[in-house]
Design a protein around this motif. Structure first.
Motif, PDB file in Angstrom:
ATOM      1  N   ALA A 147       0.839  -1.199   0.000  1.00  0.00           N
ATOM      2  CA  ALA A 147       0.000   0.000   0.000  1.00  0.00           C
ATOM      3  C   ALA A 147       0.874   1.249   0.000  1.00  0.00           C
ATOM      4  O   ALA A 147       0.631   2.212  -0.731  1.00  0.00           O
ATOM      5  CB  ALA A 147      -0.921   0.001   1.217  1.00  0.00           C
ATOM      6  N   GLU A 148       1.924   1.208   0.787  1.00  0.00           N
ATOM      7  CA  GLU A 148       2.836   2.343   0.855  1.00  0.00           C
ATOM      8  C   GLU A 148       3.509   2.579  -0.495  1.00  0.00           C
ATOM      9  O   GLU A 148       3.594   3.700  -0.979  1.00  0.00           O
ATOM     10  CB  GLU A 148       3.884   2.068   1.960  1.00  0.00           C
ATOM     11  CG  GLU A 148       5.182   2.798   1.761  1.00  0.00           C
ATOM     12  CD  GLU A 148       5.441   3.851   2.815  1.00  0.00           C
ATOM     13  OE1 GLU A 148       5.841   3.447   3.904  1.00  0.00           O
ATOM     14  OE2 GLU A 148       5.241   5.047   2.563  1.00  0.00           O
ATOM     15  N   ASN A 151       1.038   3.976  -2.918  1.00  0.00           N
ATOM     16  CA  ASN A 151       0.335   5.136  -2.392  1.00  0.00           C
ATOM     17  C   ASN A 151      -1.168   4.905  -2.210  1.00  0.00           C
ATOM     18  O   ASN A 151      -1.991   5.737  -2.563  1.00  0.00           O
ATOM     19  CB  ASN A 151       0.599   6.339  -3.308  1.00  0.00           C
ATOM     20  CG  ASN A 151       0.433   7.642  -2.559  1.00  0.00           C
ATOM     21  OD1 ASN A 151       0.488   7.664  -1.327  1.00  0.00           O
ATOM     22  ND2 ASN A 151       0.193   8.715  -3.285  1.00  0.00           N
ATOM     23  N   LEU A 152      -1.496   3.764  -1.652  1.00  0.00           N
ATOM     24  CA  LEU A 152      -2.902   3.444  -1.395  1.00  0.00           C
ATOM     25  C   LEU A 152      -3.216   3.675   0.077  1.00  0.00           C
ATOM     26  O   LEU A 152      -2.518   3.149   0.938  1.00  0.00           O
ATOM     27  CB  LEU A 152      -3.181   1.971  -1.704  1.00  0.00           C
ATOM     28  CG  LEU A 152      -2.939   1.492  -3.132  1.00  0.00           C
ATOM     29  CD1 LEU A 152      -3.085  -0.020  -3.202  1.00  0.00           C
ATOM     30  CD2 LEU A 152      -3.934   2.157  -4.079  1.00  0.00           C
ATOM     31  N   PRO A 153      -4.260   4.434   0.377  1.00  0.00           N
ATOM     32  CA  PRO A 153      -4.680   4.542   1.777  1.00  0.00           C
ATOM     33  C   PRO A 153      -5.033   3.165   2.339  1.00  0.00           C
ATOM     34  O   PRO A 153      -5.435   2.277   1.588  1.00  0.00           O
ATOM     35  CB  PRO A 153      -5.934   5.414   1.710  1.00  0.00           C
ATOM     36  CG  PRO A 153      -5.854   6.130   0.410  1.00  0.00           C
ATOM     37  CD  PRO A 153      -5.114   5.221  -0.524  1.00  0.00           C
ATOM     38  N   VAL A 190       0.972   6.656   4.279  1.00  0.00           N
ATOM     39  CA  VAL A 190      -0.306   6.799   3.559  1.00  0.00           C
ATOM     40  C   VAL A 190      -1.409   7.032   4.582  1.00  0.00           C
ATOM     41  O   VAL A 190      -1.251   6.673   5.753  1.00  0.00           O
ATOM     42  CB  VAL A 190      -0.631   5.525   2.732  1.00  0.00           C
ATOM     43  CG1 VAL A 190       0.318   5.378   1.556  1.00  0.00           C
ATOM     44  CG2 VAL A 190      -0.614   4.275   3.603  1.00  0.00           C
ATOM     45  N   ARG A 299       3.725  12.337   2.869  1.00  0.00           N
ATOM     46  CA  ARG A 299       4.113  11.052   3.472  1.00  0.00           C
ATOM     47  C   ARG A 299       4.765  11.262   4.833  1.00  0.00           C
ATOM     48  O   ARG A 299       4.448  10.589   5.801  1.00  0.00           O
ATOM     49  CB  ARG A 299       5.131  10.350   2.572  1.00  0.00           C
ATOM     50  CG  ARG A 299       4.497   9.815   1.330  1.00  0.00           C
ATOM     51  CD  ARG A 299       5.487   9.083   0.442  1.00  0.00           C
ATOM     52  NE  ARG A 299       4.691   8.250  -0.433  1.00  0.00           N
ATOM     53  CZ  ARG A 299       4.890   6.961  -0.647  1.00  0.00           C
ATOM     54  NH1 ARG A 299       5.909   6.353  -0.087  1.00  0.00           N
ATOM     55  NH2 ARG A 299       4.087   6.273  -1.421  1.00  0.00           N
TER      56      ARG A 299
END
Lengths: 319, 292
Positions: A147-148, A151-153, A190, A299
């Motif tokens: 996810a990081e 860039n996914l919440p 994120v 970030r």
């Protein structure tokens, strides 16, 4: 069939009467019966309002564990489009106690993690009653890492009695897995929202709940030890669980006062299980709102603020 | 027996610990082999049974003396935290339990912090005392771990965490659980500054302590036969209704299962720490120990 909790007996009695009148009414079709049903329905709402307006910590514990309460997979089905489940920790095995995946939360791409307790016996066994082994936490670490990078919440749905206490789990480093998972929660740049949807049990819950924003449903609980375990240690009898629940301060209202959670989400009258659709829709909205508030943060800010939040916890606001 | 000479002889006996002033004629007996040992001998042996090598519990003051060069160190004050935030009461008031533990140990709470030298290098040691309410991790213990980390950061020093605890302090409810992420943050700060964080797991270390700073070390050392795990053996046995394997959750078992780097005898611990810090940090050469 409706499941009634111990303290819901008055509701069960009234609803029983209504059902009886309905079956009689079907045969006779009398107007007075319909009126009587209306009257009883009014009483039911009053009774629910009265009971649910004043739930104590132990009653909330029971509501939080209610089998009909929406579970992680229900929320995913209702709220996440394009859901793609992801499996395995790449090290040992797949752990069905924690569901992981990618999808769109009300249109926004996210990574989702959550404990799944299971809705029937078969599912409960498959998901190990929502009690994860090290593999579950290591899968969560893997998905948070990803996810990081993309860039996914991250959205987590917390609902577990705790991490599984078993021989294999210990051999494979249950405590290390939980420690690393919490560690990872504090490292990802994120937006990260956690919702305690039912039971937040100790380290096994914390490993997914060390988030930027922590939302608790009105009747959910979050605790360092289950009331039963606490009672058996400090009262030397698990039957004092009601006292332990009160003393431990496990309710959303308590935790909000202690500054441990950020937001309480109201439940439909009579608990999430009485209007599952509405509860899930409300969670959908709340998470989207929380994510939107973090959308513009860098970030570095996301990581620093999350760390500071936990570093400050308990230092202020408590006498 | 070179180690006694090097590390144990109390060179500054009167400064820190009232408990050392127990009369010399007192006998202790080893809980494992039953051997009767002079209290003073036991202190000289760092609470290790001379008969069977059983590692007994050891207080923070004795631990500091054994681990810092020449037994020399400075105590670091830990800021006060709210006491009894939940006004917790089970069969006894938490406030009273705290008072008893303070009287018994002479310490403020379960984790003590010391600054001194190991192998001539400035080092911070945090020691968790099982004698203080089972070493349990509450707000004060969490604050001590955070303080230890901050002291290490301020001195560019490594942090040695000597852990021992049944787990989180239930009487502080969720606020004790929150010490797990709190302490994790400080470990991350050490990591980012390139300072070694070494965990010494002692008997017993379980629950929230292993599930946070206890298992996040660059290097994990355990004392022989120490019980280390997440869930306690009784809880596991009650859950699975099976006999637990021989040596389950003991230091040697964890070594076999890849959770720790080494099992080190208490008498060799100072030497091993000095060696590891030297290998990790290099640079500075050893300063000579103060002359006897």
């Amino acid at each position: 069939m409706q499941n009634y909790l111990e303290f819901e007996k008055p509701i069960a009695a009234l609803e029983g009467q209504i059902r009886e009148l309905r079956s009689v009414g079907k045969e006779t079709g009398g107007v007075d019966i319909i009126e009587e049903i209306h009257k009883l329905e009014g009483k039911v709402s009053q009774q629910i309002e009265k009971l649910y307006g004043n739930l104590d910590a132990w009653q909330k514990t029971q509501v939080a564990r209610h089998p009909m309460r929406p579970h992680c997979s229900d929320y995913i089905k209702a709220l996440v489009d394009d859901f793609v489940p992801l499996s395995g920790d790449r090290l040992f095995s797949e752990d069905h106690a924690i569901i992981a995946g990618l999808g769109r939360w009300q249109g926004q791409r996210v990574a989702i993690l959550g404990h799944e307790k299971g809705a029937d016996t078969q599912a409960r066994v498959k998901h190990n009653f929502g009690m994860a082994r090290p593999e579950g936490y290591r899968k969560a670490i893997r998905v948070m890492d990803m996810a990081e990078r993309f860039n996914l919440p991250v959205v987590t749905l917390v609902d577990t009695a705790g991490a599984y206490p078993g021989i294999g789990a210990e051999e494979r480093g249950q405590s290390e897995a939980i420690a690393r998972c919490t560690d990872k929660c504090l490292q990802i740049g994120v937006p990260f929202v956690s919702v305690i949807i039912g039971e937040g049990g100790s380290g096994g819950a914390l490993a997914l709940a060390t988030a930027s924003r922590i939302v608790m449903l009105e009747h959910s609980i979050y605790t360092v030890a289950s009331p039963e375990a606490c009672a058996s240690i400090l009262w030397r009898s698990s039957s004092e669980a009601d006292q332990a629940a009160a003393a431990l301060k496990v309710t959303a209202q308590d935790l909000s006062q202690l500054g441990v959670i950020d937001r309480i989400l109201r439940e439909p009258l009579g608990g999430a299980h009485r209007d599952r659709e509405r509860m899930m829709a409300d969670v959908g909205m709340a998470v989207s709102e929380e994510l939107a508030q973090m959308a513009s943060l860098s970030r570095r800010d996301l990581i620093d603020q999350r760390r500071q939040k936990f570093l400050d916890m308990g230092r202020t606001g408590i006498v | 027996m070179n180690w006694i000479k090097n590390f144990v002889r109390p060179r500054f006996p009167s400064v820190f610990n009232d408990r050392d002033e127990t009369p010399d004629n007192l006998w202790d007996n080893c809980k494992k082999c039953g051997e009767m040992i002079f209290h003073r001998d036991l202190i000289a042996m760092q609470q290790v049974c001379p008969g069977c090598d059983h590692h007994m519990r050891i207080g923070a003051a004795e631990r500091f003396k054994a681990l810092f060069d020449g037994g020399k160190f400075e105590r670091i004050d830990v800021p006060d935290v709210p006491h009894d935030p939940l006004k917790f009461k089970d069969q006894k008031k938490y406030a009273d339990r705290l008072k008893d533990a303070r009287t018994k140990t002479g310490e403020k709470d379960a984790v003590q912090v010391g600054l001194g030298k190991i192998g001539g290098r400035n080092s911070v040691i945090a020691v968790q005392e099982f004698q203080f309410m089972g070493g349990s991790l509450g707000m004060a213990a969490g604050e001590a771990v955070v303080t230890a980390g901050q002291t290490a950061l301020a001195h560019d020093a490594p942090l040695i965490m000597v852990a021992a605890a049944g787990g989180a302090r239930m009487q502080e409810g969720i606020l004790s659980l929150m010490q797990m992420p709190r302490t994790t943050v400080i470990v991350q700060q050490l990591r980012e500054r390139g300072l070694p964080y070494i965990v010494v797991l002692t008997d017993p270390t379980t629950g929230g302590v292993t599930a946070s700073y206890g298992m996040l070390g660059d290097i994990h050392i355990a004392e022989p036969n120490a019980l280390i795990g997440f869930a306690g053996p009784r809880v596991i046995q009650d859950t699975i209704k099976e006999q637990l394997p021989e040596g389950f959750q003991r230091a040697e078992y964890l070594l076999e299962h890849g959770m720790i780097d080494m099992v080190v005898h208490r008498h060799k611990l100072h030497e091993k720490l000095a060696q590891l810090l030297d290998l990790l940090m290099g640079g500075k050469t050893h300063e000579t120990l103060p002359a006897e």
